[in-house]
Design a protein around this motif. Structure first.
Motif, PDB file in Angstrom:
ATOM      1  N   PRO A  94       8.014  -2.408   8.427  1.00  0.00           N
ATOM      2  CA  PRO A  94       7.020  -2.538   9.463  1.00  0.00           C
ATOM      3  C   PRO A  94       6.015  -1.566   9.630  1.00  0.00           C
ATOM      4  CG  PRO A  94       9.302  -2.964  10.090  1.00  0.00           C
ATOM      5  CD  PRO A  94       9.317  -2.549   8.552  1.00  0.00           C
ATOM      6  N   ASP A  95       4.786  -1.855  10.463  1.00  0.00           N
ATOM      7  CA  ASP A  95       3.806  -0.654  10.631  1.00  0.00           C
ATOM      8  C   ASP A  95       4.408   0.519  11.230  1.00  0.00           C
ATOM      9  OD1 ASP A  95       2.020  -2.649   9.738  1.00  0.00           O
ATOM     10  OD2 ASP A  95       1.297  -3.000  11.700  1.00  0.00           O
ATOM     11  N   ASP A  96       5.177   0.738  12.113  1.00  0.00           N
ATOM     12  CA  ASP A  96       5.714   1.987  12.664  1.00  0.00           C
ATOM     13  C   ASP A  96       6.268   2.628  11.508  1.00  0.00           C
ATOM     14  OD1 ASP A  96       7.734   0.064  12.820  1.00  0.00           O
ATOM     15  OD2 ASP A  96       8.538   1.078  14.623  1.00  0.00           O
ATOM     16  N   LEU A  97       7.331   2.265  10.804  1.00  0.00           N
ATOM     17  CA  LEU A  97       8.091   2.864   9.807  1.00  0.00           C
ATOM     18  C   LEU A  97       7.287   3.187   8.683  1.00  0.00           C
ATOM     19  CD1 LEU A  97      11.514   1.047   9.985  1.00  0.00           C
ATOM     20  CD2 LEU A  97      10.847   3.141  10.699  1.00  0.00           C
ATOM     21  N   ARG A  98       6.272   2.271   8.211  1.00  0.00           N
ATOM     22  CA  ARG A  98       5.643   2.692   7.185  1.00  0.00           C
ATOM     23  C   ARG A  98       4.629   4.036   7.406  1.00  0.00           C
ATOM     24  NH1 ARG A  98       3.587  -1.947   6.598  1.00  0.00           N
ATOM     25  NH2 ARG A  98       1.267  -1.415   7.402  1.00  0.00           N
ATOM     26  N   LEU A 126       5.637   6.253   9.646  1.00  0.00           N
ATOM     27  CA  LEU A 126       6.554   7.394   9.675  1.00  0.00           C
ATOM     28  C   LEU A 126       6.487   7.994   8.214  1.00  0.00           C
ATOM     29  CD1 LEU A 126       8.894   9.142  11.071  1.00  0.00           C
ATOM     30  CD2 LEU A 126      10.058   7.312  10.631  1.00  0.00           C
ATOM     31  N   VAL A 127       6.720   7.035   7.211  1.00  0.00           N
ATOM     32  CA  VAL A 127       7.049   7.343   5.864  1.00  0.00           C
ATOM     33  C   VAL A 127       5.547   8.166   5.280  1.00  0.00           C
ATOM     34  CG1 VAL A 127       7.363   6.703   3.511  1.00  0.00           C
ATOM     35  CG2 VAL A 127       8.698   5.730   5.369  1.00  0.00           C
ATOM     36  N   LEU A 128       4.485   7.722   5.667  1.00  0.00           N
ATOM     37  CA  LEU A 128       3.315   8.210   4.997  1.00  0.00           C
ATOM     38  C   LEU A 128       2.771   9.443   5.767  1.00  0.00           C
ATOM     39  CD1 LEU A 128       1.418   4.706   4.703  1.00  0.00           C
ATOM     40  CD2 LEU A 128       2.626   5.976   2.848  1.00  0.00           C
ATOM     41  N   ASP A 129       3.159   9.594   6.869  1.00  0.00           N
ATOM     42  CA  ASP A 129       2.914  10.788   7.615  1.00  0.00           C
ATOM     43  C   ASP A 129       3.742  11.955   7.598  1.00  0.00           C
ATOM     44  OD1 ASP A 129       0.800   9.526   8.703  1.00  0.00           O
ATOM     45  OD2 ASP A 129       1.444   9.084  10.513  1.00  0.00           O
ATOM     46  N   ALA A 130       4.973  11.748   6.790  1.00  0.00           N
ATOM     47  CA  ALA A 130       5.958  12.977   6.715  1.00  0.00           C
ATOM     48  C   ALA A 130       5.535  13.829   5.892  1.00  0.00           C
ATOM     49  CB  ALA A 130       7.330  12.223   5.942  1.00  0.00           C
ATOM     50  N   ALA A 131       5.908  14.879   6.209  1.00  0.00           N
ATOM     51  CA  ALA A 131       5.485  16.222   5.122  1.00  0.00           C
ATOM     52  C   ALA A 131       6.332  16.328   3.797  1.00  0.00           C
ATOM     53  CB  ALA A 131       5.934  17.615   5.989  1.00  0.00           C
ATOM     54  N   VAL A 132       7.706  15.702   3.815  1.00  0.00           N
ATOM     55  CA  VAL A 132       8.384  15.677   2.720  1.00  0.00           C
ATOM     56  C   VAL A 132       9.090  14.092   2.547  1.00  0.00           C
ATOM     57  CG1 VAL A 132      10.415  16.415   1.469  1.00  0.00           C
ATOM     58  CG2 VAL A 132       8.985  17.994   2.851  1.00  0.00           C
TER      59      VAL A 132
END
Length: 416
Positions: A16-20, A22-28
């Motif tokens: 889903p957009d919100d989880l995607r 979350l993954v793409l904005d993560a530092a690690v």
């Protein structure tokens, strides 16, 4: 906070957009090579993408220490439901549960049930990701349906060998591969075919269907004596059932089986629930090896064998790095003396149970004295079997067993 994101087999793009985001904005981002490969090229600030250490458990603590002092946020990628035999449970076990947040996707078990048309109430699930294939033996009963989470493409063949050896050659294995992806596959095999099958997908789950007729040993206390390889040092079926009833196994609890012989008490304790654990103490090397074989035949993975005398085992309990962990229950079937009984009693957790069986007058005196000090119950177990006497049947009594069973009160001090 470590965010653990369950990913469908089709990859990060299917989140889903919100989880995607979350993954793409993560530092690690940490994950398996397969899941990391589903990430799009990083944009903006450089995103660190780390593979799990190999072997995982030995390198996990170092990785977590590095993540604690590094940039945030940290996202962990997992397949399906991270708590369904996944990394989620491992991380919660290593860290404070408040610092791990789980975002599950539809797990492989749910997908497998959907593909097979099996409801949750009519099938069981067993993970063989880190357990040996022989663990399936504990679930083998007529007409049963079981979903087996495979370690890799060799698991179906290993399970098939266990089935044939246990007398279930007529079972059916459906290997469901890459569930939820475009490469999803379904292969129905007999155990004979599965032993030699090649080209099975590495990521698979086995839907096992057992025929309506087959050998039934069961998991209840008092399994047939013939289910155990032994040299005569075996608590007989009816007596064993009495012992397990007095020990009162409960999920997650630990038993000491002191002077384990063939290991039948430890094994039947562990069969009560997959979370039950037992330590079988046996000084004789040949018997200790036999316990290992008997546990494998029963499909039990929760029995640990300690090769030591009873006195040595209980004397180090709680007092050294290699001490036995504190038990919830203790069974002494042979080799009991006053010191062993007292040490076992003091090792018990409050609310823990002790059961001692004896067939000699000398040891009977010990348990009578133990009851005087600690309370509990004494009972004499007498069993008779009908056996031929000429052209007729006659009752033949077995040697009676005296059982002392007691519960350590909660008001007593904790064990050392």
């Amino acid at each position: 906070m470590i965010e653990v994101v369950g990913v469908p087999a089709s990859g990060v793009s299917s989140l889903p957009d919100d989880l995607r985001r979350l993954v793409l904005d993560a530092a690690v981002v940490v994950g398996s090579p397969r899941l990391l490969a589903t990430l799009p090229p990083a944009s903006g600030p450089v995103q660190r993408r780390l593979e799990w250490p190999r072997p995982l458990l030995s390198g996990l603590d170092d990785l977590l220490a590095e993540l604690r002092t590094g940039p945030l946020p940290v996202v962990v990628l997992a397949t399906g439901d991270p708590l369904d035999s996944g990394i989620g449970k491992t991380l919660i076990g290593r860290l404070d549960a408040d610092t791990v947040r789980i975002h599950p996707a539809v797990g492989s078990v749910a997908l497998a049930r959907a593909r097979m048309g099996w409801s949750a109430g009519e099938c069981d699930a067993l993970s063989l990701v880190s357990a040996p294939a022989y663990a399936v033996r504990s679930r083998l009963t007529p007409g049963r349906r079981i979903l087996l989470l495979s370690a890799d493409e060799t698991t179906p063949g290993a399970v098939a060998r266990e089935l044939v050896d246990a007398g279930w050659a007529e079972a059916t294995l459906t290997v469901l591969g890459d569930l939820g992806s475009v490469a999803e596959s379904r292969t129905a095999l007999t155990p004979a075919e599965a032993q030699t099958a090649s080209g099975l997908p590495r990521l698979n789950i086995i839907a096992l269907e057992l025929p309506a007729h087959g050998p039934t040993v069961g998991t209840s206390p008092g399994r047939p004596d013939a289910a155990y390889e032994n040299d005569g040092q075996l608590s007989k079926s009816e007596v064993r059932a009495c012992a397990i009833a007095a020990l009162r196994p409960a999920p997650g609890q630990l038993l000491w089986d002191l002077g384990a012989g063939a290991g039948s008490i430890a094994i039947e304790w562990a069969l009560h629930d997959p979370r039950c654990r037992a330590i079988a103490v046996e000084r004789d090397e040949e018997r200790a090896d036999r316990i290992v074989r008997n546990a494998a035949t029963a499909g039990v993975t929760g029995v640990r064998v300690v090769r030591a005398t009873i006195a040595d085992a209980v004397n180090v309990a709680g007092g050294s790095a290699d001490a036995l962990p504190v038990p919830d229950a203790v069974f002494i079937g042979g080799g009991a003396d006053a010191k062993v009984i007292e040490r076992a009693w003091s090792a018990l957790r409050p609310g823990g149970r002790i059961v001692v069986h004896t067939v000699t007058l000398e040891t009977e005196q010990l348990v009578v004295e133990a009851r005087r000090r600690h309370g509990g119950e004494l009972r004499r177990i007498s069993i008779e079997h009908a056996e031929p006497l000429g052209r007729y049947l006659s009752w033949k009594p077995a040697r009676p067993v005296v059982e002392w069973a007691a519960v350590r009160p909660y008001e007593e001090s904790s064990p050392p």
